[in-house]
Design a protein around this motif. Structure first.
Motif, mmCIF file in Angstrom:
data_model
loop_
_atom_site.group_PDB
_atom_site.id
_atom_site.type_symbol
_atom_site.label_atom_id
_atom_site.label_comp_id
_atom_site.label_asym_id
_atom_site.label_seq_id
_atom_site.Cartn_x
_atom_site.Cartn_y
_atom_site.Cartn_z
ATOM 1 N N VAL A 255 0.821 -1.128 0.059
ATOM 2 C CA VAL A 255 0.045 -0.083 0.007
ATOM 3 C C VAL A 255 0.798 1.182 -0.080
ATOM 4 O O VAL A 255 0.604 2.222 -0.679
ATOM 5 C CB VAL A 255 -1.023 -0.004 1.209
ATOM 6 N N GLY A 256 1.801 1.447 0.604
ATOM 7 C CA GLY A 256 2.742 2.393 0.867
ATOM 8 C C GLY A 256 2.144 3.722 1.363
ATOM 9 O O GLY A 256 2.781 4.707 0.739
ATOM 10 N N ILE A 257 1.292 3.790 2.356
ATOM 11 C CA ILE A 257 1.052 5.184 2.685
ATOM 12 C C ILE A 257 0.764 5.288 4.295
ATOM 13 O O ILE A 257 0.700 4.063 4.953
ATOM 14 C CB ILE A 257 -0.506 5.646 2.317
ATOM 15 N N PRO A 258 1.151 6.163 5.026
ATOM 16 C CA PRO A 258 0.980 6.185 6.449
ATOM 17 C C PRO A 258 -0.596 5.904 7.033
ATOM 18 O O PRO A 258 -1.347 6.236 6.352
ATOM 19 C CB PRO A 258 1.305 7.700 6.741
ATOM 20 N N ALA A 259 -0.766 4.910 7.714
ATOM 21 C CA ALA A 259 -1.885 4.311 8.230
ATOM 22 C C ALA A 259 -1.784 3.632 9.499
ATOM 23 O O ALA A 259 -0.836 3.299 9.963
ATOM 24 C CB ALA A 259 -2.409 3.243 7.201
ATOM 25 N N LYS A 260 -3.117 3.835 10.173
ATOM 26 C CA LYS A 260 -3.330 3.084 11.559
ATOM 27 C C LYS A 260 -4.571 2.432 11.428
ATOM 28 O O LYS A 260 -5.667 2.897 11.295
ATOM 29 C CB LYS A 260 -3.118 4.057 12.626
ATOM 30 N N SER A 261 -4.442 1.157 12.068
ATOM 31 C CA SER A 261 -5.784 0.175 12.300
ATOM 32 C C SER A 261 -6.162 0.443 13.617
ATOM 33 O O SER A 261 -5.616 0.679 14.434
ATOM 34 C CB SER A 261 -5.487 -0.910 11.723
ATOM 35 N N GLY A 262 -7.192 -0.175 13.820
ATOM 36 C CA GLY A 262 -8.058 -0.600 15.318
ATOM 37 C C GLY A 262 -8.757 -1.735 15.256
ATOM 38 O O GLY A 262 -9.351 -2.235 14.150
ATOM 39 N N VAL A 263 -9.034 -2.430 16.437
ATOM 40 C CA VAL A 263 -9.647 -3.651 16.095
ATOM 41 C C VAL A 263 -10.976 -3.624 16.074
ATOM 42 O O VAL A 263 -11.954 -4.575 16.044
ATOM 43 C CB VAL A 263 -9.187 -4.492 17.330
ATOM 44 N N SER A 264 -11.851 -2.437 16.024
ATOM 45 C CA SER A 264 -13.074 -2.339 15.679
ATOM 46 C C SER A 264 -13.118 -2.524 14.042
ATOM 47 O O SER A 264 -14.308 -2.737 13.840
ATOM 48 C CB SER A 264 -13.614 -0.818 16.036
ATOM 49 N N GLY A 293 -10.752 -4.276 4.400
ATOM 50 C CA GLY A 293 -10.237 -2.806 4.622
ATOM 51 C C GLY A 293 -8.803 -2.503 3.922
ATOM 52 O O GLY A 293 -8.379 -1.741 3.342
ATOM 53 N N MET A 294 -8.036 -3.682 4.374
ATOM 54 C CA MET A 294 -6.634 -3.703 3.962
ATOM 55 C C MET A 294 -6.533 -3.896 2.465
ATOM 56 O O MET A 294 -5.658 -3.212 1.766
ATOM 57 C CB MET A 294 -5.805 -4.829 4.428
ATOM 58 N N LYS A 295 -7.324 -4.822 1.971
ATOM 59 C CA LYS A 295 -7.488 -5.043 0.402
ATOM 60 C C LYS A 295 -7.891 -3.845 -0.334
ATOM 61 O O LYS A 295 -7.625 -3.553 -1.267
ATOM 62 C CB LYS A 295 -8.219 -6.172 0.196
ATOM 63 N N LEU A 296 -8.912 -2.952 0.219
ATOM 64 C CA LEU A 296 -9.569 -2.065 -0.191
ATOM 65 C C LEU A 296 -8.466 -0.701 -0.339
ATOM 66 O O LEU A 296 -8.324 -0.100 -1.489
ATOM 67 C CB LEU A 296 -10.655 -1.387 0.620
ATOM 68 N N LEU A 297 -7.775 -0.472 0.528
ATOM 69 C CA LEU A 297 -6.549 0.522 0.703
ATOM 70 C C LEU A 297 -5.663 0.067 -0.421
ATOM 71 O O LEU A 297 -5.041 0.920 -1.154
ATOM 72 C CB LEU A 297 -6.029 0.612 2.091
#
Length: 309
Positions: A255-264, A293-297
């Motif tokens: 993906v190669g962009i700054p990102a942060k996930s959460g368990v929600s 969500g990862m695949k979409l990004l």
């Protein structure tokens, strides 16, 4: 052109939505167990009045670990980098986000980075305020300014559920207290931390938060600086190196962009000098990231050539 972007987002959601079947919701926090695992939504904000979106983008969800990015920024604003990084390190870890192993095996016994639970708890301990209520109100006001949404608050049911099942996080706090990383009352810190994680947003709010980070701390109208560019740069660097738990390296490549996930199931993306992205898909993989969500990004990054690398 507006219809084109909206239609393209719809197409990408349809392309990856099947991946929701490969994940499961975070049922170890009881209040999150009722989420619809088939949900997938996205919003993209580029600083104009229009926020492109697709899917159930108005559905509200809690920040969970996305809040770690925001408390880090606020702690840096409160104290500066020297003090903050005397309590938490700057290095990625290949261990799960809630692991205690690195606290035991490293000296001094401080968390490796602010994006794992131990590090986030150490950072939350630094937020200024005489009480949980004062600290939380300061953080909420910060989130409201970043998102431009004055109605944002926290979900008390989720916060209560997390507080009552936070035994592992309690263990992390007690370990750090024993080694002088934190001081004060453990339950008070857990009270603040679980309410911090339970701050509730939708994809539009998240996209605008991502945009503020992408533009080095500018508000939506680009006239008000909410955090200085140095702090925004630190935060985005941690998002790249540690933001997707122990899948951060693979995510950087794909993906190669700054990102942060959460368990929600939320993911915030900050494309430097460009746009903010908010995604919600509560079906998680084994590392705690939204599967679809990862695949979409990945699809969004590829189509619009957003990778910073």
């Amino acid at each position: 052109m507006l219809c084109q972007y909206k239609n393209e987002l719809k197409e990408m959601i349809e392309e990856v939505k099947g991946f929701t079947n490969q994940g499961k919701v975070a049922d170890y926090i009881p209040a999150l167990a009722d989420a619809n695992s088939s949900t997938l939504a996205v919003a993209i904000f580029n600083g104009n009045d229009t926020c492109f979106s697709a899917g159930q983008s108005n559905e509200r969800f809690t920040l969970q670990s996305i809040s770690k990015v925001l408390t880090l920024a606020l702690a840096l604003m409160d104290h500066g980098g020297e003090l903050v990084f005397s309590k938490v390190g700057m290095e990625p870890t290949g261990d799960p986000f809630n692991s205690i192993i690195k606290l035991e095996s490293h000296a001094p016994s401080k968390p490796l980075n602010p994006m794992i639970n131990a590090g986030a708890l150490a950072v939350s301990h630094l937020i200024k305020g005489a009480s949980t209520e004062e600290k939380l109100e300061r953080l909420l006001n910060f989130v409201r300014r970043l998102s431009g949404n004055d109605s944002i608050t926290y979900n008390s049911e989720v916060a209560k559920s997390e507080f009552e099942t936070a035994d592992l996080n309690r263990s992390l706090v007690y370990f750090m207290k024993q080694h002088g990383v934190i001081t004060g009352n453990v339950e008070d810190l857990l009270d603040f931390y679980t309410k911090q994680c339970a701050i509730e947003v939708d994809c539009h709010d998240l996209a605008k938060i991502g945009y503020a980070l992408a533009t080095d701390g500018a508000a939506m109208n680009q006239e008000e600086e909410i955090m200085n560019p140095y702090i925004a740069r630190i935060v985005k660097t941690f998002m790249v190196t540690c933001g997707m738990y122990n899948a951060s390296g693979e995510f950087a490549i794909k993906v190669g962009i700054p990102a942060k996930s959460g368990v929600s199931g939320g993911i915030v993306g900050a494309v430097p000098n460009g746009m903010g992205i908010g995604i919600y898909g509560p079906a998680l993989d084994e590392k705690g990231n939204s599967v679809a969500g990862m695949k979409l990004l990945e699809a969004i990054s590829a189509r619009y050539r957003l990778s910073i690398f």
